[in-house]
Design a protein around this motif. Structure first.
Motif, PDB file in Angstrom:
ATOM      1  N   PRO A  34       2.779  -6.431 -15.139  1.00 18.71           N
ATOM      2  CA  PRO A  34       3.318  -7.421 -14.194  1.00 18.71           C
ATOM      3  C   PRO A  34       4.336  -8.378 -14.823  1.00 18.71           C
ATOM      4  CG  PRO A  34       0.964  -7.179 -13.869  1.00 18.71           C
ATOM      5  CD  PRO A  34       1.306  -6.400 -15.116  1.00 18.71           C
ATOM      6  N   SER A  35       4.127  -8.748 -16.088  1.00 21.55           N
ATOM      7  CA  SER A  35       5.089  -9.666 -16.719  1.00 21.55           C
ATOM      8  C   SER A  35       6.301  -8.926 -17.273  1.00 21.55           C
ATOM      9  CB  SER A  35       4.406 -10.443 -17.838  1.00 21.55           C
ATOM     10  OG  SER A  35       4.101  -9.572 -18.915  1.00 21.55           O
ATOM     11  N   GLY A  36       6.279  -7.594 -17.191  1.00 23.04           N
ATOM     12  CA  GLY A  36       7.443  -6.820 -17.612  1.00 23.04           C
ATOM     13  C   GLY A  36       7.456  -6.427 -19.081  1.00 23.04           C
ATOM     14  N   SER A 115       3.999  -4.053  -1.863  1.00 22.08           N
ATOM     15  CA  SER A 115       3.499  -5.283  -1.246  1.00 22.08           C
ATOM     16  C   SER A 115       3.151  -6.371  -2.266  1.00 22.08           C
ATOM     17  CB  SER A 115       2.260  -4.976  -0.387  1.00 22.08           C
ATOM     18  OG  SER A 115       1.202  -4.489  -1.190  1.00 22.08           O
ATOM     19  N   ALA A 116       2.770  -6.003  -3.477  1.00 27.01           N
ATOM     20  CA  ALA A 116       2.325  -7.007  -4.449  1.00 27.01           C
ATOM     21  C   ALA A 116       3.511  -7.880  -4.887  1.00 27.01           C
ATOM     22  CB  ALA A 116       1.706  -6.322  -5.663  1.00 27.01           C
ATOM     23  N   PRO A 117       3.330  -9.201  -4.834  1.00 28.16           N
ATOM     24  CA  PRO A 117       4.446 -10.101  -5.200  1.00 28.16           C
ATOM     25  C   PRO A 117       5.014  -9.827  -6.601  1.00 28.16           C
ATOM     26  CG  PRO A 117       2.675 -11.330  -4.157  1.00 28.16           C
ATOM     27  CD  PRO A 117       2.148  -9.938  -4.361  1.00 28.16           C
ATOM     28  N   ALA A 118       4.162  -9.429  -7.540  1.00 27.48           N
ATOM     29  CA  ALA A 118       4.643  -9.212  -8.909  1.00 27.48           C
ATOM     30  C   ALA A 118       5.663  -8.085  -8.999  1.00 27.48           C
ATOM     31  CB  ALA A 118       3.465  -8.910  -9.841  1.00 27.48           C
ATOM     32  N   PHE A 119       5.687  -7.207  -7.980  1.00 28.23           N
ATOM     33  CA  PHE A 119       6.590  -6.056  -8.043  1.00 28.23           C
ATOM     34  C   PHE A 119       7.687  -6.138  -6.974  1.00 28.23           C
ATOM     35  CE2 PHE A 119       2.571  -4.612  -9.930  1.00 28.23           C
ATOM     36  CZ  PHE A 119       3.047  -4.240 -11.181  1.00 28.23           C
ATOM     37  N   ALA A 120       8.026  -7.363  -6.593  1.00 20.01           N
ATOM     38  CA  ALA A 120       8.963  -7.568  -5.487  1.00 20.01           C
ATOM     39  C   ALA A 120      10.255  -6.764  -5.641  1.00 20.01           C
ATOM     40  CB  ALA A 120       9.280  -9.051  -5.331  1.00 20.01           C
ATOM     41  N   GLU A 121      10.786  -6.680  -6.847  1.00 19.44           N
ATOM     42  CA  GLU A 121      12.019  -5.907  -7.050  1.00 19.44           C
ATOM     43  C   GLU A 121      11.753  -4.689  -7.917  1.00 19.44           C
ATOM     44  OE1 GLU A 121      14.966  -6.371  -5.613  1.00 19.44           O
ATOM     45  OE2 GLU A 121      14.096  -8.042  -4.479  1.00 19.44           O
ATOM     46  N   ARG A 130      15.463  -0.085 -10.334  1.00 15.94           N
ATOM     47  CA  ARG A 130      14.838  -1.222  -9.656  1.00 15.94           C
ATOM     48  C   ARG A 130      14.951  -1.000  -8.154  1.00 15.94           C
ATOM     49  NH1 ARG A 130      13.871  -5.748 -12.799  1.00 15.94           N
ATOM     50  NH2 ARG A 130      14.087  -7.195 -11.065  1.00 15.94           N
ATOM     51  N   ALA A 131      13.918  -1.364  -7.428  1.00 18.11           N
ATOM     52  CA  ALA A 131      13.935  -1.070  -5.996  1.00 18.11           C
ATOM     53  C   ALA A 131      13.215  -2.172  -5.252  1.00 18.11           C
ATOM     54  CB  ALA A 131      13.256   0.275  -5.716  1.00 18.11           C
ATOM     55  N   ALA A 132      13.819  -2.598  -4.140  1.00 22.69           N
ATOM     56  CA  ALA A 132      13.168  -3.582  -3.283  1.00 22.69           C
ATOM     57  C   ALA A 132      11.967  -2.942  -2.610  1.00 22.69           C
ATOM     58  CB  ALA A 132      14.150  -4.083  -2.222  1.00 22.69           C
ATOM     59  N   GLN A 133      10.976  -3.768  -2.289  1.00 26.26           N
ATOM     60  CA  GLN A 133       9.809  -3.254  -1.576  1.00 26.26           C
ATOM     61  C   GLN A 133      10.176  -2.843  -0.155  1.00 26.26           C
ATOM     62  OE1 GLN A 133       7.313  -6.694  -2.270  1.00 26.26           O
ATOM     63  NE2 GLN A 133       6.229  -5.625  -3.929  1.00 26.26           N
ATOM     64  N   ILE A 134       9.457  -1.859   0.360  1.00 27.93           N
ATOM     65  CA  ILE A 134       9.666  -1.375   1.725  1.00 27.93           C
ATOM     66  C   ILE A 134       8.343  -1.547   2.466  1.00 27.93           C
ATOM     67  CG2 ILE A 134      10.245   0.617   3.163  1.00 27.93           C
ATOM     68  CD1 ILE A 134      11.796   1.778   0.761  1.00 27.93           C
TER      69      ILE A 134
END
Lengths: 210, 210
Positions: A34-36, A115-121, A130-134
């Protein structure tokens, strides 16, 4: 060898469960997704694909993909057997293992990563674009996960373990998926008693908490 | 045994390619996915999951999942070896095979199933829940496919075959994915010469047209 993993993440858990069933202890190092940290230069120098689990051998060779790591371990430590002994058994276990991945894991992961905020992009894993959530994909993933769970319950009404008469890697994948599904609030229904009974049996194995 | 397949579809093609490399001929029966024959009662009675390829043994046993079918064949007919001979080679080939599936095939399939008119309400495969197409997912899949192709070209700059020094199942998966990508108009760029050279070598194998 050393296993790069993340304690909470489902795929590393599959490999830890497998290693523990074999009675093996492997040095481990945590990498926080999550922190990358999996996309930071330090880890990309080890595995440019940026995914966990990653097994690094003493000569630097890297193996990723949970099932590939498990197959390596199975080859080095054949007992207890978890991936099959003859062509038909190997194929049957692999079929069920893959059904758990493609029918279960992919839907759950789609629901979670979209959906998880940590993976928003970062709806794609590792160094994939990198991909926006759908949101529609998250919803579709939830539906797949529920469908898969119903299918798994049906399978377990006729078979004590996922791939047949004994515990195998297919149970590990299925169990970790059932646990992962809780992250997106998908749980077995009260009617799914075969699934519940199997889940309790698998959870009682010491390796399940590895 | 009998292989249920569809001539144009990518996953059955992987198994036909594999069988042809082994010099094997297996009776085959066509099942048409776009018209929904894979979801008709006649085929669901054989494989309730409704997916292709499906291998049916003479005693009625069914194996689906391309790689599981290939592993069964590899076990019965070990030569020429396509899936590895020792633990490290088996794991390395499996890793690359899976990278082709997860980084390549899944993106291409997402692009295709979420845009092709024949799958307007069937964006999920087989008997998974019916699902409307998601245009954003088709676009994401295209981007993944292009990224995967660039990664594959990079890999082939340093390795003659996908998994290393020799032809394996990983090349079969990668080749079929490159062909499948044409369905969504993703092709190697002119700069991707390693990929083009490898593709020409694989295409020249007699089994590639099986």
């Amino acid at each position: 060898m050393k296993l790069y993993h993340m304690p909470a993440a489902p795929n590393p858990r599959r490999v830890r469960f497998f290693l523990a069933e074999k009675g093996l202890q492997v040095p481990m190092e945590e990498v926080d997704i999550p922190s990358g940290a999996n996309l930071a230069p330090a880890f990309l120098a080890i595995n440019p694909r940026g995914v966990l689990p990653t097994l690094q051998l003493d000569d630097g060779t890297v193996i990723d993909e949970s099932v590939a790591i498990c197959r390596y371990i199975e080859g080095l430590h054949p007992e207890p057997n978890l991936m099959g002994r003859d062509p038909l058994e190997c194929a049957t276990i692999e079929m069920w293992q893959r059904r758990m991945e493609f029918d279960g894991m992919l839907g759950i992961a789609a629901a979670f990563r979209n959906s998880a905020p940590a993976f928003a992009e970062r709806a794609n894993p590792g160094t994939a674009p990198r991909a926006a959530q759908i949101p529609e994909l998250a919803a579709r993933g939830l539906e797949q996960a529920r469908h898969w769970m119903a299918q798994l319950d049906r399978r377990l009404q006729e078979s004590p373990y996922v791939a047949g008469a004994r515990f195998t890697i297919a149970d590990i994948t299925a169990f970790v998926c059932v646990e992962f599904a809780k992250w997106v609030r998908v749980r077995a229904t009260e009617e799914q008693r075969a699934l519940a009974g199997w889940h309790a049996r698998i959870a009682s194995r010491p390796a399940a908490s590895a």
